[in-house]
Design a protein around this motif. Structure first.
Motif, PDB file in Angstrom:
ATOM      1  N   ILE A 191       0.880  -1.170   0.000  1.00 30.74           N
ATOM      2  CA  ILE A 191       0.000   0.000   0.000  1.00 30.74           C
ATOM      3  C   ILE A 191       0.914   1.215   0.000  1.00 30.74           C
ATOM      4  CG2 ILE A 191      -1.938   1.183   1.091  1.00 30.74           C
ATOM      5  CD1 ILE A 191      -2.568  -1.373   2.603  1.00 30.74           C
ATOM      6  N   TRP A 192       0.713   2.102  -0.978  1.00 28.54           N
ATOM      7  CA  TRP A 192       1.656   3.184  -1.222  1.00 28.54           C
ATOM      8  C   TRP A 192       1.293   4.454  -0.454  1.00 28.54           C
ATOM      9  CZ3 TRP A 192       5.818   1.624  -3.710  1.00 28.54           C
ATOM     10  CH2 TRP A 192       5.713   0.562  -4.620  1.00 28.54           C
ATOM     11  N   TRP A 193       2.324   5.175  -0.052  1.00 32.45           N
ATOM     12  CA  TRP A 193       2.201   6.565   0.400  1.00 32.45           C
ATOM     13  C   TRP A 193       2.761   7.406  -0.734  1.00 32.45           C
ATOM     14  CZ3 TRP A 193       5.658  10.264   3.278  1.00 32.45           C
ATOM     15  CH2 TRP A 193       4.930  11.228   3.992  1.00 32.45           C
ATOM     16  N   HIS A 194       1.912   8.210  -1.349  1.00 28.20           N
ATOM     17  CA  HIS A 194       2.259   8.933  -2.578  1.00 28.20           C
ATOM     18  C   HIS A 194       2.751  10.327  -2.211  1.00 28.20           C
ATOM     19  CE1 HIS A 194       0.768  10.413  -6.809  1.00 28.20           C
ATOM     20  NE2 HIS A 194       2.044  10.670  -6.592  1.00 28.20           N
ATOM     21  N   VAL A 195       3.961  10.670  -2.619  1.00 30.25           N
ATOM     22  CA  VAL A 195       4.600  11.927  -2.253  1.00 30.25           C
ATOM     23  C   VAL A 195       5.005  12.687  -3.505  1.00 30.25           C
ATOM     24  CG1 VAL A 195       6.573  12.962  -1.061  1.00 30.25           C
ATOM     25  CG2 VAL A 195       5.507  10.914  -0.125  1.00 30.25           C
ATOM     26  N   LEU A 229     -12.223   2.680  -0.740  1.00 33.30           N
ATOM     27  CA  LEU A 229     -10.855   2.495  -1.232  1.00 33.30           C
ATOM     28  C   LEU A 229     -10.205   1.248  -0.660  1.00 33.30           C
ATOM     29  CD1 LEU A 229      -8.269   3.556  -2.691  1.00 33.30           C
ATOM     30  CD2 LEU A 229      -7.761   4.814  -0.580  1.00 33.30           C
ATOM     31  N   PHE A 230     -10.340   1.033   0.631  1.00 34.42           N
ATOM     32  CA  PHE A 230      -9.585  -0.038   1.281  1.00 34.42           C
ATOM     33  C   PHE A 230     -10.318  -1.366   1.350  1.00 34.42           C
ATOM     34  CE2 PHE A 230      -7.301   3.686   3.039  1.00 34.42           C
ATOM     35  CZ  PHE A 230      -6.050   3.361   2.544  1.00 34.42           C
ATOM     36  N   ILE A 277      -6.520   0.631   6.917  1.00 39.22           N
ATOM     37  CA  ILE A 277      -5.259   0.079   6.416  1.00 39.22           C
ATOM     38  C   ILE A 277      -4.928  -1.202   7.169  1.00 39.22           C
ATOM     39  CG2 ILE A 277      -2.760   0.468   6.282  1.00 39.22           C
ATOM     40  CD1 ILE A 277      -3.478   3.481   5.809  1.00 39.22           C
ATOM     41  N   ALA A 278      -5.166  -1.221   8.484  1.00 38.16           N
ATOM     42  CA  ALA A 278      -4.922  -2.439   9.262  1.00 38.16           C
ATOM     43  C   ALA A 278      -5.797  -3.590   8.762  1.00 38.16           C
ATOM     44  CB  ALA A 278      -5.192  -2.170  10.744  1.00 38.16           C
ATOM     45  N   LEU A 279      -7.056  -3.288   8.462  1.00 41.42           N
ATOM     46  CA  LEU A 279      -7.944  -4.311   7.898  1.00 41.42           C
ATOM     47  C   LEU A 279      -7.391  -4.831   6.586  1.00 41.42           C
ATOM     48  CD1 LEU A 279     -10.725  -5.807   7.725  1.00 41.42           C
ATOM     49  CD2 LEU A 279     -11.571  -3.768   6.529  1.00 41.42           C
ATOM     50  N   ARG A 280      -6.957  -3.916   5.736  1.00 41.32           N
ATOM     51  CA  ARG A 280      -6.431  -4.312   4.429  1.00 41.32           C
ATOM     52  C   ARG A 280      -5.202  -5.199   4.570  1.00 41.32           C
ATOM     53  NH1 ARG A 280      -8.416  -3.008  -0.788  1.00 41.32           N
ATOM     54  NH2 ARG A 280      -6.900  -3.767  -2.280  1.00 41.32           N
ATOM     55  N   ARG A 281      -4.347  -4.865   5.528  1.00 45.34           N
ATOM     56  CA  ARG A 281      -3.139  -5.670   5.730  1.00 45.34           C
ATOM     57  C   ARG A 281      -3.487  -7.064   6.259  1.00 45.34           C
ATOM     58  NH1 ARG A 281       1.674  -2.741   5.946  1.00 45.34           N
ATOM     59  NH2 ARG A 281       2.651  -4.795   5.982  1.00 45.34           N
ATOM     60  N   ARG A 282      -4.539  -7.158   7.062  1.00 49.50           N
ATOM     61  CA  ARG A 282      -4.951  -8.464   7.594  1.00 49.50           C
ATOM     62  C   ARG A 282      -5.592  -9.339   6.527  1.00 49.50           C
ATOM     63  NH1 ARG A 282      -7.480  -5.476  11.568  1.00 49.50           N
ATOM     64  NH2 ARG A 282      -9.541  -6.281  10.947  1.00 49.50           N
ATOM     65  N   LEU A 325      -8.180  -9.140  -0.385  1.00 50.81           N
ATOM     66  CA  LEU A 325      -8.967  -8.034  -0.926  1.00 50.81           C
ATOM     67  C   LEU A 325      -8.359  -7.466  -2.211  1.00 50.81           C
ATOM     68  CD1 LEU A 325      -9.836  -6.135   2.384  1.00 50.81           C
ATOM     69  CD2 LEU A 325     -11.498  -7.130   0.789  1.00 50.81           C
ATOM     70  N   TRP A 326      -7.074  -7.734  -2.419  1.00 57.66           N
ATOM     71  CA  TRP A 326      -6.365  -7.190  -3.579  1.00 57.66           C
ATOM     72  C   TRP A 326      -7.077  -7.508  -4.892  1.00 57.66           C
ATOM     73  CZ3 TRP A 326      -2.839  -9.652  -7.280  1.00 57.66           C
ATOM     74  CH2 TRP A 326      -2.037  -8.725  -7.995  1.00 57.66           C
TER      75      TRP A 326
END
Length: 427
Positions: free
Chosen positions: A9-13, A291-292, A347-352, A356-357
């Protein structure tokens, strides 16, 4: 397709803005090196604390102004720093298990690019255009006179892009965001990308595509993923216009892409109005819930997690509001705690639930102002219930039984939500 994007999961900068570098007032590719890139390193711990594990960097190469008018693909922009600064950033990311994606601008370059300045009729031509007497009139990108179009039918351009990509992959990055990929012939990418994969089998290619036949573009180009602008529009239009049928339609079209590729999903980036300004702060969690929990490789645009606002305008400097400078540390920010907590929980849900991907989402119920979504694989399911109206509602939650984020508790297969309420549940 490498396996790791399923878990990132990206952090876009946008780096030039992030570090407070001047964009249009004199500094450029010939400026003295200013070591600003190290301002990003303290924020890598914030990335981890959010639950993210990738940094999608906007342009970092020497350019004339905003980064998308590249003049040297092999040199770090002196407004950011130098090679050593970049190496330290990559090493710091690696220490934390953070992947790095670079923004590759391969459709066009700035007019100060050495090859353009040295252009002659006799020399190798990297640029698309025509000679008028002894003057070359280049094609430009979407009417922007400062952005000179590369000639993607030229073998020299193929060689250049392959060399640039491999150079920075060898320096430790994990993949490329291909800027304005929709403006480049798919046949060009089909020639370039396999050659890069031969040397770097785990590389991931994300194409910026804002219109067109996404499935055909992926098939013809061999790109791994495309930016999902249709879903982004469906999310923010659905919420801001109080028309969740538009969101429902976008999700159904999104699901149809999964047989071919997994899109890169977002509710904010460096080119669009921030989500808190687009839908209002009270509906940002609703956007995040979509989103997530739907399929995709999600990204968070830096600052959105704090509830920052900013409106993109169609004028010179119109991007500045969505590309601000950041303070030295995340602790210096006073966030909208509701929005930050929603990011952290989802985000924690998505990582678990990495499944979902690529999981399909069913629309259980929809009206103009309420929707229920269910995304599942086997017996594992995530249910999203959203109310964007001004009146309380009762919505079916199928097998959603445990509240993960939001508010309310399911009773007899339904959940009561107050005005602007939302809930994400697990089966």
């Amino acid at each position: 397709m490498p396996a790791w994007p399923e878990h990132v999961i990206w952090w876009h900068v946008y780096p030039l803005g992030f570090v407070g570098a001047p964009i249009r007032d004199g500094e450029g590719p010939d400026a003295e090196v200013a070591h600003r890139l190290d301002r990003l390193e303290p924020w890598l711990d914030h990335v981890i604390e959010l639950g993210l594990n990738g940094v999608l960097l906007g342009p970092v190469f020497a350019s004339e102004t905003h980064g998308y008018d590249t003049v040297d693909h092999f040199r770090i922009d002196p407004r950011l720093g130098d090679d050593e600064d970049f190496s330290r950033l990559v090493a710091a990311a690696r220490e934390r298990g953070i992947r790095i994606l670079l923004d590759g601008v391969f459709n066009h370059v700035g007019r100060e690019h050495a090859a353009f300045r040295a252009l002659t009729e006799e020399g190798p031509n990297l640029f698309r255009g025509r000679w008028v007497g002894d003057r070359f009139e280049p094609d430009v990108f979407e009417g922007h006179d400062a952005l000179v179009a590369l000639d993607h039918s030229s073998p020299a351009v193929v060689e250049l892009v392959v060399e640039v990509m491999c150079h920075w992959l060898d320096r430790g990055i994990d993949g490329w965001r291909l800027d304005a990929a929709y403006a480049v012939p798919s046949s060009f990418w089909a020639e370039v990308l396999p050659r890069v994969r031969e040397r770097f089998p785990d590389v991931w290619f994300l194409g910026e595509v804002i219109h067109g036949d996404a499935v055909e573009i992926v098939r013809a180009s061999s790109m791994d993923s495309l930016t999902q602008y249709e879903l982004w529009q469906g999310i923010w239009h659905g919420l801001s216009d109080r028309n969740l049928f538009e969101l429902s339609h976008a999700i159904e079209r999104h699901d149809a892409l999964l047989a071919t590729f997994v899109p890169q999903t977002f509710v904010g980036n460096h080119d669009v109005t921030r989500i808190a300004s687009a839908v209002g702060a009270d509906l940002v969690p609703h956007a995040l819930a979509v989103l997530f929990t739907v399929a995709g490789t999600p990204s968070v645009y830096a600052g959105d997690e704090f509830g920052w606002t900013g409106v993109k305008e169609d004028r010179l400097g119109g991007d500045d509001a969505v590309r601000p400078a950041f303070p030295a540390h995340s602790g210096d920010v006073e966030p909208d705690s509701r929005i930050l907590q929603a990011h952290q929980a989802l985000i924690a849900l998505r990582r678990r639930k990495p499944w979902l991907w690529r999981a399909h989402t069913d629309v259980v119920e929809v009206s103009n102002t309420a929707v229920v979504l269910r995304t599942a694989v086997g017996d594992d399911a995530v249910v999203v219930a959203l109310n964007i109206g001004d009146e309380p509602v009762s919505l079916p939650v199928a097998d959603g039984s445990v509240l993960v984020a939001g508010e309310g508790a399911p009773t007899d297969g339904r959940i009561a939500l107050g005005p602007r309420g939302w809930a994400v549940l697990e089966a």
